[in-house]
Design an enzyme around this catalytic site. Structure first.
Site, mmCIF file in Angstrom:
data_model
loop_
_atom_site.group_PDB
_atom_site.id
_atom_site.type_symbol
_atom_site.label_atom_id
_atom_site.label_comp_id
_atom_site.label_asym_id
_atom_site.label_seq_id
_atom_site.Cartn_x
_atom_site.Cartn_y
_atom_site.Cartn_z
ATOM 1 N N ASP B 316 0.871 -1.143 0.000
ATOM 2 C CA ASP B 316 0.000 0.000 0.000
ATOM 3 C C ASP B 316 0.925 1.214 0.000
ATOM 4 O O ASP B 316 1.857 1.265 0.761
ATOM 5 C CB ASP B 316 -0.792 -0.057 1.305
ATOM 6 C CG ASP B 316 -2.140 0.550 1.135
ATOM 7 O OD1 ASP B 316 -2.542 0.732 -0.018
ATOM 8 O OD2 ASP B 316 -2.776 0.831 2.158
ATOM 9 N N GLU B 357 -5.659 13.798 5.920
ATOM 10 C CA GLU B 357 -5.660 14.664 4.754
ATOM 11 C C GLU B 357 -6.726 15.747 4.909
ATOM 12 O O GLU B 357 -6.485 16.925 4.685
ATOM 13 C CB GLU B 357 -5.955 13.869 3.462
ATOM 14 C CG GLU B 357 -4.828 12.985 3.010
ATOM 15 C CD GLU B 357 -4.911 11.599 3.600
ATOM 16 O OE1 GLU B 357 -5.662 11.419 4.594
ATOM 17 O OE2 GLU B 357 -4.241 10.692 3.088
ATOM 18 N N PHE B 384 -16.363 9.261 2.386
ATOM 19 C CA PHE B 384 -15.592 8.762 1.265
ATOM 20 C C PHE B 384 -15.932 7.291 1.033
ATOM 21 O O PHE B 384 -16.026 6.508 1.964
ATOM 22 C CB PHE B 384 -14.103 8.879 1.573
ATOM 23 C CG PHE B 384 -13.220 8.373 0.483
ATOM 24 C CD1 PHE B 384 -12.866 9.193 -0.573
ATOM 25 C CD2 PHE B 384 -12.764 7.068 0.493
ATOM 26 C CE1 PHE B 384 -12.057 8.735 -1.580
ATOM 27 C CE2 PHE B 384 -11.962 6.595 -0.519
ATOM 28 C CZ PHE B 384 -11.606 7.426 -1.558
ATOM 29 N N SER B 385 -16.165 6.924 -0.184
ATOM 30 C CA SER B 385 -16.349 5.492 -0.450
ATOM 31 C C SER B 385 -15.460 5.118 -1.612
ATOM 32 O O SER B 385 -15.131 5.955 -2.454
ATOM 33 C CB SER B 385 -17.807 5.188 -0.768
ATOM 34 O OG SER B 385 -18.052 5.467 -2.122
ATOM 35 N N ARG B 389 -15.274 7.563 -4.691
ATOM 36 C CA ARG B 389 -13.999 8.217 -4.420
ATOM 37 C C ARG B 389 -14.163 9.739 -4.258
ATOM 38 O O ARG B 389 -13.405 10.530 -4.768
ATOM 39 C CB ARG B 389 -12.977 7.887 -5.530
ATOM 40 C CG ARG B 389 -12.884 6.385 -5.799
ATOM 41 C CD ARG B 389 -11.499 5.872 -6.027
ATOM 42 N NE ARG B 389 -10.699 6.617 -6.980
ATOM 43 C CZ ARG B 389 -10.832 6.528 -8.309
ATOM 44 N NH1 ARG B 389 -11.744 5.722 -8.817
ATOM 45 N NH2 ARG B 389 -10.062 7.222 -9.095
ATOM 46 N N LYS B 402 -14.952 16.979 -2.579
ATOM 47 C CA LYS B 402 -13.575 16.950 -3.068
ATOM 48 C C LYS B 402 -13.216 15.494 -3.357
ATOM 49 O O LYS B 402 -13.762 14.570 -2.732
ATOM 50 C CB LYS B 402 -12.605 17.563 -2.061
ATOM 51 C CG LYS B 402 -12.386 16.761 -0.784
ATOM 52 C CD LYS B 402 -11.304 17.409 0.025
ATOM 53 C CE LYS B 402 -10.768 16.498 1.136
ATOM 54 N NZ LYS B 402 -11.749 16.001 2.077
#
Lengths: 594, 688
Positions: B316, B357, B384-385, B389, B402
């Site tokens: 990752d 973030e 967020f998913s 995205r 965003k």
């Protein structure tokens, strides 16, 4: 070695190496079902054979089915030969009116020829009719060799194939081995041998007058066959003058070629390839050695082609060659050094006892290592007459498990089992789950490899132990002592490893050797064969792992050296004590001047 | 960074040694020892020599009692050394497990009905908690079981589990919500939904693993054991075979005595691969233990060994290759928008975003533009998913979003907007090429500009990848970033390949593809969306900070949550195999010298000429055999440190490594016993 012998030896190996690539790739094509120059001739024959026998050549088999077919086929062959030997006196082509075999000897002989061992506890010219020789033994020479090749090919497919349980069709592989490979080469071989003077006829044995009559003292017997003794209790003898001699005849050449080519080794005559009718000239001698090494050598190339990397095949061949040449060197050295006790008497000290002068020292020794490194077992010199260390060489080559070229097919698959053991340990040593040719070596492969490489050795250890405390087995020795121990060890090793050569000096036609020998031959042939097929079955089902930087290359020198060491160490550790009590003690005794 | 737990304890700590000694005697019980068949054979051999010793004492056996007695003692010691090695390896784990257990005892929990603070609670014991229960944990209380934070955020001291004394933040939502039973809340309060029943918690599993109680033999170990058993069987037959052969030889030589049972048994034990068989269990246990010292918990030995075979490593990007916490460093307006308006829109879109973030955007907006807002009451948070995205909030009349460029464009298009600012693509490109992440901000159908999220590649990561490459391991970076950003970071970090805009199913597909080609795939991950891929990977390393699903899908858990740990795991995996292989080679190479010691000694009375095989010049047959037996026994404790520490791993090509190890353990293994046996023989000579 003189110039002549060097040339002979080097030429032999050059010719062998030159033939390996064409024959090897030819065999690969045959077993991959590709078209070859013989296809127009044999494809129709194949079709006829499959139609008659009801085989569907397209239907492939899993390992159990394949192994089952091998066993069934071999059982039928065994029963056929067993009955033939028991009824030989009733069958045609028996001009000498040779009687039937006893059941023990028939059992031993039938097992022996079915298992590609060709151990002979009988004398060919005295005990076997032409019908037995041709229809029984010669046919077995072909099919037992073909069985070995077929199994080896199935094992190669196990390495090559991915995620399948199918290994090919035994009947097809067997038929193709016989038709495309064994038959053509043995026809060429037989013709070449005939050109050198090997006989091929159905005549009755010939009685011819001797050019120079000889005489000997024959002990006199009474009516009951007992020795007549004089007052000093010494046998009474009478002088007999021999003026004529009986020379056995027969269809020799046809059997000779396949005997070597199929690493069978069962001689037409008792003297085997030392007999001038089997092996008349130095050239025929080299030809026979070539035939012995040809298919086992070429199969390594077939293996390389089929797995898609010929270097893998050359690596195995390299290991075989190094050990074979090394053994030849030691044998040559031991025989050239001869016996110091004989030298003391002022006689030339190289050891020529038991060797034919027409083959010479190197010609005899090359034959010896070739016939014992492979599971052939034909002989052109008497191994019993070798110096102690010299005799240890053929014995050791057999005890290594018949992998130095080895039997046709069986040599390759046994060698592959050794390679798997070597890969396993070396794989661990570099910190990876071991893999060979892209297949992971796991529990099942270890089990099967171990069965393949240790079965024969275990039989030898157990049987030689039993033999030394069995009066009948001990009584068969003609040279009691350390040498006798070597004779027994050799006989049992030869049978358990399916070699078939004899050290001689041992009367093997007794129940102990006939019966235990049959058992050892059966176990030594079929346990490894089934195990190796089981292994192939499990390998074929695995996926392929592409090599990476962390993969141990198995086609390079370090692995070849490691494999050689594994073979030698396993052999040495298993048999060092037995060898110490046999040839080593004998050698030390000889050096000690006794 | 990785301080170890309840460390350091030397392997040869006096207390541990004492415990191990007691355990080693308990392990002599054949019912326990049968798990190690080779050593069971040695134990039987020891029993036989005990009988021959007693017979020597009574005169039934003509061999001197000092000889049979010494052989018997040393054979027993051979077995004890072996069980001691195993007990010692287990001992360290047991000590640690005991201290872990302390943190589990008698914890009470405050069970609540709803995930809300201020309600009533009932006090229950930790053992009564079941999956799905909610508990309230306040400052200075211990968390009663594994779970997910469903409300609140707290500083938590996880040192009981990880050994790391710096507290960590755990909060609801996001990928940092998992808490482990046995850890302590330092400040503030949280509500935790329990995710494991008693006895199945992480701590329970850990204790079981460390104690070695649940250790199962790995396939490799079983395969090696088969080889060892087969060799043992062959040597048993070799020795059995000597007996009749020597009986026959005595008969024909006319003098000497057949090889005695004591000598045969001694020879058998010397030849059998006792060195490796004795140390085999210890090697595996010690390997797990070494990993544990590096704060890595392997849930099976198999996983560690598989790690040694890995050829593809999926990492990752976030937190592994880069520092993870991407920081907003600039707002770049597009389409002639005002920078301040962009900042405001970005702030609105990030208000509810609790990721680092998101918070960095809020921070930047405050620092640079003095903006600050509270989340309006009526706001509807859009989380967020992985599919959309995008994240943001919906107010009564505005939608702030965003997200990645293409997803934001898709969003505004869906709202009917067609006028995408012409310079957007260029700005996004520029930011991405620099290795940063461009987040596009929109308010309803209008795109305002780009947030530049900077991602910094960790120092020294390139060297680690280089090391991996030299071991034949390919590194693949996985990131949700767009391909451009991904390429820039991949180039900077020098990974071999990357997968950009990775969705869970794509990660899964990538792993399957590699596996289909025959590669062994390792993956590190921490998010819930990593869980399916982790479950598919051959070696799955989850971060301890990761979510519960991720931790459950993994077979290795890194307590430090430091993803480059995989290198250490690979190394330990390889070390375990190498140590086994090297000791096997060593053990078998030893046999050559032992033959030269024992065979001439055993057969000398029958064939004096075999004396020339006594190349070591050993004093007498008795001392020769005894020396070989003693050497065979003491080599085990001498190699225990090697078994526990493992062979040193050197990243070098396979072939070189093989030659190197063969020279040390193969050739060395042939020579060492010649020297060792000779020295022992000389010592015996001085004593007798």
């Amino acid at each position: 070695m003189n110039m002549h012998e060097w040339l002979q030896t080097i030429l032999l190996f050059l010719v062998l190496l030159a033939l390996i690539r064409p024959l090897g790739s030819f065999m690969a094509k045959v077993f991959q079902g590709e078209c070859t120059f013989l296809s127009p001739l044999f494809v129709p024959c194949e079709k006829v054979i499959y139609r008659i026998s009801g085989v569907n050549p397209e239907k492939e088999m899993g390992w159990k089915h394949y192994a089952g077919s091998v066993l069934l086929f071999n059982l039928v062959l065994f029963v056929g030969l067993f009955i033939m030997l028991l009824t030989q006196h009733l069958l045609p082509l028996n001009p000498q009116k040779i009687p039937a075999f006893t059941w023990q000897l028939a059992l031993n002989t039938a097992v022996s020829f079915t298992t590609n061992t060709n151990w002979q506890a009988y004398m060919g010219e005295q005990a076997a009719s032409y019908f037995t020789q041709m229809v029984g033994l010669a046919v077995h020479n072909f099919v037992s060799a073909a069985t070995g090749i077929a199994i080896a090919i199935a094992v190669i497919r196990g390495f090559v194939r991915r995620k399948t349980s199918l290994l090919g069709n035994f009947w097809v592989d067997m038929t193709r081995s016989t038709l495309y490979i064994l038959l053509p080469i043995s026809i060429i071989g037989a013709l070449l041998l005939v050109s050198q003077g090997v006989i091929q006829n159905f005549s009755a044995y010939k009685t011819v007058p001797l050019i120079q009559s000889t005489s000997y003292d024959k002990p006199k017997m009474d009516d009951k066959g007992n020795l007549i003794k004089d007052a000093a209790d010494k046998p009474v003898t009478e002088n007999v003058i021999v003026k004529e001699v009986t020379i056995p005849m027969g269809p020799v050449a046809s059997q000779e070629a396949i005997k070597e080519l199929g690493t069978n080794g069962g001689g037409f005559f008792n003297a085997n390839s030392a007999h001038p009718f089997e092996n008349p000239t130095p050239l025929s001698n080299m030809l026979e050695i070539l035939l012995i090494l040809l298919i086992p050598g070429a199969l390594t190339y077939t293996f390389g082609v089929m797995v898609g990397n010929t270097r893998q095949g050359w690596m195995l061949l390299g290991v075989m060659l190094v050990v074979l040449v090394g053994c030849f060197g030691v044998l040559q050295f031991a025989e050239s050094s001869g016996n110091p006790l004989v030298a003391k008497l002022g006689v030339q000290s190289i050891n020529m006892e038991g060797k034919e002068v027409r083959f010479g020292m190197a010609g005899s020794n090359l034959f010896t290592v070739a016939t014992t490194g492979t599971s052939c077992g034909a002989v052109n010199s008497m191994h019993d007459s070798l110096t102690p260390i010299g005799g240890m060489i053929p014995l050791s080559l057999i005890l290594l498990g018949e992998i130095i070229f080895g039997g046709v097919g069986s040599g390759l698959y046994t060698m592959l089992a050794f390679a798997i053991i070597a890969v396993f340990v070396s794989g661990l040593m570099i910190g990876r789950t071991p893999e060979y040719l892209g297949k992971k070596i796991e529990v099942r492969e270890m089990w099967m490899s171990i069965l393949v490489i240790l079965t024969a050795g275990v039989s030898v250890l157990i049987l030689s132990g039993i033999a030394m405390i069995t009066p009948q087995a001990v009584a068969s020795m003609s040279n009691p002592g350390a040498h006798g121990l070597s004779e027994v060890l050799y006989a049992l090793a030869s049978m358990a490893n399916n070699n078939g050569s004899a050290f001689a000096g041992l009367n093997a036609n007794v129940n102990f050797y006939n019966l235990f020998g049959s058992l050892a031959m059966t176990i030594g042939r079929y346990v490894p064969a089934i195990a190796v097929l089981a292994m192939a079955g499990s390998l074929a089902e695995k996926k392929y792992i592409p090599p990476s930087l962390g993969t141990l290359p198995t086609d390079k020198a370090p692995f070849a050296i490691w494999l050689t060491l594994v073979i030698l160490i396993v052999g040495a550790l298993t048999f060092f004590p037995a060898l110490a009590l046999g040839p080593i003690v004998e050698h030390l005794t000889m050096l000690g001047g006794n | 960074m990785s301080k170890s737990i309840q460390q350091p304890k030397s392997a040869f700590d006096a207390k541990l040694m004492k415990g191990a000694l007691i355990d080693s005697l308990k392990k002599l019980d054949p019912r326990t020892l049968w798990r190690n068949p080779v050593m069971l054979c040695v134990e039987i051999a020891s029993l036989i020599t005990l009988v021959t010793f007693v017979m020597s004492l009574t005169g039934a056996n003509k061999e001197p009692a000092w000889f049979t007695g010494s052989v018997s003692i040393w054979l027993w010691l051979t077995v004890i050394f072996s069980t001691f090695a195993e007990a010692l390896a287990e001992g360290r784990g047991k000590a640690r497990a005991a201290s872990l257990r302390k943190s589990r005892t008698d914890v009470t929990a405050k069970q609540v009905e709803k995930p809300e603070f201020g309600g009533n609670f009932t006090t229950v014991g930790a053992s009564q908690l079941r999956k799905g229960d909610l508990i309230l944990v306040e400052a200075n209380e211990m968390i009663a079981g594994d779970g997910d934070v469903v409300a609140g955020a707290a500083l938590i001291n996880e040192s009981a589990v990880t050994g790391e004394s710096a507290p960590v933040i755990r909060e609801s939502g996001g990928d940092r919500s998992a808490v482990t039973g046995g850890t302590t809340v330092i400040s503030s309060a949280i509500i935790v939904r329990i995710t494991a029943n008693p006895g199945e918690t992480f701590l329970d599993r850990m204790i079981g693993l460390i104690e070695g109680a649940k250790r199962r033999k790995t396939p490799n170990e079983v395969a090696l054991e088969i080889l060892l058993i087969a060799l043992t069987l062959v040597f048993l037959l070799v020795c059995a075979n000597i007996s009749p052969l020597s009986i026959y030889s005595v008969k024909v030589a006319g003098h000497g005595t057949p090889v005695s049972l004591t000598v045969l048994v001694a020879l058998f034990v010397c030849l059998a691969p006792t060195t490796i068989a004795a140390l085999l269990p210890a090697i595996g246990i010690a390997g797990m233990d070494r990993l544990f010292q590096k704060n890595v918990i392997a849930l099976s030995g198999r996983a560690i060994e598989a790690a040694g075979d890995v050829n593809v490593l999926l990492l990752d990007k976030t937190g592994t290759i880069t520092h993870g916490n991407r920081q907003a460093v600039a707002f770049v307006p597009v389409g002639g928008q005002n920078e301040r308006e962009l900042a405001e829109a970005a702030l609105m879109a990030s208000l509810a975003d609790e990721t680092p973030e998101g918070r960095s955007v809020v921070l930047l907006a405050k620092d640079k533009y003095g903006l600050s807002r509270e989340t309006p009451k009526e706001a509807k948070v859009v989380e967020f998913s992985a599919d959309t995205r995008l994240s943001g909030i919906n107010l009564a009349d505005n939608q702030y979003r965003k997200g990645a460029s293409d997803s934001t464009i898709a969003f505004v298009k869906k709202l009917g907007c067609t006028a995408i600012p012409a310079d957007l693509a260029e700005v996004v490109d520029r930011v991405a090429r620099a290795g940063a992440t461009p987040l596009v901000v929109c308010k309803d159908g209008e795109i305002f500009g780009v947030i530049n999220l900077k991602d910094i590649v960790k120092a020294g990561i390139q060297e680690r990848f280089l090391q991996l490459r030299s071991m034949g391991i390919k590194t693949v970076m996985i990131t949700g970033d767009n391909p451009l950003t991904a390429a820039a970071i991949a180039a900077e970090a020098q990974v071999d390949d990357f997968l950009a805009q990775a969705k869970p199913e794509e990660k899964l597909r990538l792993i399957r593809e590699y596996q289909e080609q025959g590669f062994m795939v390792a993956m590190t991950g921490d998010g819930t969306n990593d869980a399916p891929a982790l479950a598919q990977a051959d070696v799955a390393v989850a971060m301890n900070t990761g979510t519960q699903p991720a931790r459950e899908a993994a077979n290795i858990i890194d307590l430090d949550s430091n993803p480059t740990k995989l290198l250490d795991i690979v190394e330990v995996g390889k070390q375990i195999l190498m140590t086994r292989g090297n000791l096997t080679t060593f053990s078998i190479s030893n046999d050559i010298a032992k033959y030269f010691a024992i065979i001439p000694a055993a057969l000398l009375s029958i064939y004096p000429q075999l004396g020339v095989l006594n190349v070591m010049g050993l004093a007498s047959p008795f001392s020769a055999i005894l020396s070989a037996v003693i050497f065979n026994a003491i080599i085990i404790p001498m190699l225990v440190p090697l078994a526990l520490k493992g062979t040193k791993f050197r990243p070098m090509p396979a072939e070189k490594l093989l030659v190197h190890n063969l020279l040390i353990y193969g050739v060395g293994g042939m020579i060492a016993p010649f020297v060792g046996i000779k020295v022992i023989d000389m010592v015996i000579g001085m004593m007798v």
